[in-house]
Design a protein around this motif. Structure first.
Motif, PDB file in Angstrom:
ATOM      1  N   GLN A 224       0.727  -1.205   0.005  1.00 39.56           N
ATOM      2  CA  GLN A 224       0.132   0.063  -0.027  1.00 39.56           C
ATOM      3  C   GLN A 224       0.705   0.938   0.457  1.00 39.56           C
ATOM      4  O   GLN A 224       0.544   1.902  -0.653  1.00 39.56           O
ATOM      5  N   GLU A 228       0.684   3.827  -3.306  1.00 39.11           N
ATOM      6  CA  GLU A 228       0.333   5.399  -2.459  1.00 39.11           C
ATOM      7  C   GLU A 228       1.956   6.182  -3.356  1.00 39.11           C
ATOM      8  O   GLU A 228       2.013   7.626  -3.554  1.00 39.11           O
ATOM      9  N   LYS A 231       1.885   7.138  -6.572  1.00 42.66           N
ATOM     10  CA  LYS A 231      -0.130   7.947  -6.177  1.00 42.66           C
ATOM     11  C   LYS A 231       0.713   9.564  -6.462  1.00 42.66           C
ATOM     12  O   LYS A 231      -0.086  10.251  -7.012  1.00 42.66           O
ATOM     13  N   PRO A 248      -9.862  12.667  -7.489  1.00 43.03           N
ATOM     14  CA  PRO A 248      -9.402  12.287  -5.985  1.00 43.03           C
ATOM     15  C   PRO A 248      -8.680  10.689  -6.028  1.00 43.03           C
ATOM     16  O   PRO A 248      -8.875   9.596  -5.844  1.00 43.03           O
ATOM     17  N   GLU A 249      -8.256  10.558  -4.850  1.00 40.09           N
ATOM     18  CA  GLU A 249      -6.806   9.345  -4.496  1.00 40.09           C
ATOM     19  C   GLU A 249      -8.065   8.079  -4.380  1.00 40.09           C
ATOM     20  O   GLU A 249      -7.887   7.116  -5.224  1.00 40.09           O
ATOM     21  N   ASP A 250      -9.061   8.060  -3.322  1.00 49.28           N
ATOM     22  CA  ASP A 250      -9.760   7.501  -3.445  1.00 49.28           C
ATOM     23  C   ASP A 250     -10.537   6.318  -4.648  1.00 49.28           C
ATOM     24  O   ASP A 250     -11.973   5.735  -4.084  1.00 49.28           O
ATOM     25  N   GLN A 251     -10.900   7.566  -5.838  1.00 47.14           N
ATOM     26  CA  GLN A 251     -11.634   7.111  -6.752  1.00 47.14           C
ATOM     27  C   GLN A 251     -10.820   6.514  -7.922  1.00 47.14           C
ATOM     28  O   GLN A 251     -11.521   6.439  -8.402  1.00 47.14           O
ATOM     29  N   THR A 253      -8.831   4.383 -10.384  1.00 48.12           N
ATOM     30  CA  THR A 253      -8.477   2.612 -10.024  1.00 48.12           C
ATOM     31  C   THR A 253      -8.145   2.803 -11.518  1.00 48.12           C
ATOM     32  O   THR A 253      -7.694   1.585 -12.023  1.00 48.12           O
TER      33      THR A 253
END
Length: 475
Positions: A224, A228, A231, A248-251, A253
């Motif tokens: 992970q 990051e 990212k 957004p990082e949470d979106q 894919t």
């Protein structure tokens, strides 16, 4: 043509037949047609209504047949009266492949060098866990050898620094001395980089173990953190586009199509603890100055007195009290002569001079000793024990001579020190070199045989080996 009294044809609608209606509507023979006479208009409309009812009945029959068929049997538009209905919408991909999305989202592929680093961390964590669980101090030398055997790649301290950069809370690094080692080139007095896994204390107060579940958890955390890092580079790439993009990082894919993952820069390695800096000498003058600084205070005072007495012209000094080596090792300082310590009262200056010269010679030998000399001294220290083991092997075998291969194999199994057969053979060659009258080698064809004089006193052999080791050590 059906007669009026004939029964109705099967499948015909109720009421008078169409033929009868057409016949009755026709003019009689021999009579002129009436100008207003024409076919009945109701006949055409009735035909159309019959055709419509027949179609409806056929569609209903086909619908009933389809309802009683199996659910899995496909239905085609040709077998139905109406077109096929569109199928229902499928579940989203993140729901159907939820297991594959853990712990990282699909599509966020790591660069090749990051994948190699993740494999190095997995192998390193496995080796460290094995050593830690059996209460053995994990050193970099042990971990490096194990990791290279697992991944078949070169594993260096730079890779350990990269692992520390990515996951700083995984290990605690420090330089330690006195760690047991089984390598000839590394002494226990040398500084070694030790690796300690940082684990949470268990509830029972027992020492924490690096179990399989913890290994898996640490591996997931490391992966992970690598994602990051990528990212962050991907975010900078999106900001450099025209126009800039913000995702957004949470979106996220998938990576951007123009984002080259393999061009992500390398991870900068963190600084690892280094052994304390030791002073190195390069010239003979520095060696002599270092030897003077290693003398004890009592020896320094005795040396000053001796130098002052030898410098006085009136004081009678015998040639035996003045040696060329002490004159080179210590020059008379410009300080007044110090009083002789009470602990050295009654000790002759000649004895102090010899002790001082011997100590200086030992320090010089240790500072100027080459690696091959150090290795030879280590072998000399093992020879007394190996001589006893070798004699026991000959006594148990009851043979006047043994082949080198058999002798080395027997000694490896009987000796307390862990050594390979090749290293044991080098010890036997050195033993034959130092004691040719006790141990002799005979070359016969392609084999080498070892012959031992079992009548010789073993205590004398051991004493000779000890004297030889001390002589080469400079004591």
């Amino acid at each position: 043509v059906f007669s009026p009294s004939s029964p109705e044809a099967p499948g015909s609608p109720a009421g008078p037949s169409l033929c009868q209606k057409i016949k009755t509507s026709a003019p009689a023979a021999g009579q002129p047609p009436h100008p207003a006479a024409r076919p009945d208009q109701d006949t055409i409309s009735e035909l159309q209504s019959c055709l419509h009812r027949a179609r409806q009945l056929g569609a209903r029959v086909r619908a009933l047949k389809a309802s009683v068929q199996d659910v899995g049997e496909p239905r085609t538009p040709e077998t139905e009266g109406c077109p096929e209905e569109p199928c229902g919408e499928k579940a989203p991909a993140y729901q159907r492949f939820h297991a594959l999305a853990q712990p990282g989202p699909p599509g966020l592929v790591l660069p090749y060098k990051y994948q190699v680093l993740a494999e190095m961390f997995r192998s390193m964590d496995t080796i460290v866990g094995m050593l830690h669980n059996r209460s053995e101090t994990p050193t970099f030398a042990k971990v490096q050898r194990g990791v290279q055997d697992m991944i078949r790649r070169c594993f260096e301290e730079r890779n350990v620094g990269q692992i520390k950069t990515v996951y700083p809370a995984s290990y605690h690094f420090r330089q330690e001395r006195g760690v047991p080692t089984f390598k000839d080139g590394v002494k226990s007095s040398d500084y070694q980089l030790t690796i300690e896994p940082l684990l949470e204390q268990e509830s029972g107060g027992a020492a924490p173990k690096l179990t399989a579940s913890r290994l898996l958890q640490r591996r997931q955390v490391f992966s992970q953190k690598l994602v990051e890092l990528v990212k962050q580079h991907h975010k900078s790439f999106l900001a450099s586009l025209n126009p800039p993009m913000v995702v957004p990082e949470d979106q996220l894919t998938r990576w951007h199509p123009r984002f080259n993952v393999d061009e992500v820069p390398d991870i900068e390695p963190s600084v690892l603890p280094q052994p304390p800096a030791t002073e190195k000498v390069s010239t003979a003058q520095e060696v002599l100055a270092r030897a003077r600084s290693l003398l004890s205070p009592r020896m320094e005072k005795a040396l000053r007195q001796l130098a002052l007495r030898s410098a006085e012209p009136s004081s009678p000094c015998s040639p035996s009290l003045v040696s060329p080596k002490p004159a080179l090792l210590a020059t008379p300082p410009a300080t007044p002569p110090a009083a002789s310590p009470s602990a050295l009262k009654g000790v002759s200056q000649d004895l102090l001079e010899r002790v001082r010269a011997k100590e200086a010679q030992k320090q010089l030998a240790q500072m100027t000793r080459r690696p091959e000399q150090e290795q030879r001294l280590q072998r000399l220290e093992r020879l007394p024990e190996l001589a006893r083991v070798l004699r026991s092997v000959f006594v148990s075998e009851r043979k006047p001579a043994l082949s080198m291969e058999v002798a080395c194999a027997r000694m490896v199994g009987s000796c307390c020190t862990a050594m390979s057969p090749g290293e044991m053979e080098r010890h036997l060659l050195l033993l034959a070199e130092l004691l040719p009258d006790w141990l002799s080698l005979h070359r016969i064809r392609t084999d080498t045989y070892v012959k031992l004089d079992k009548a010789t006193d073993l205590a004398g052999i051991t004493a000779r080996l000890v004297r030889q080791a001390r002589a080469e050590e400079g004591l």
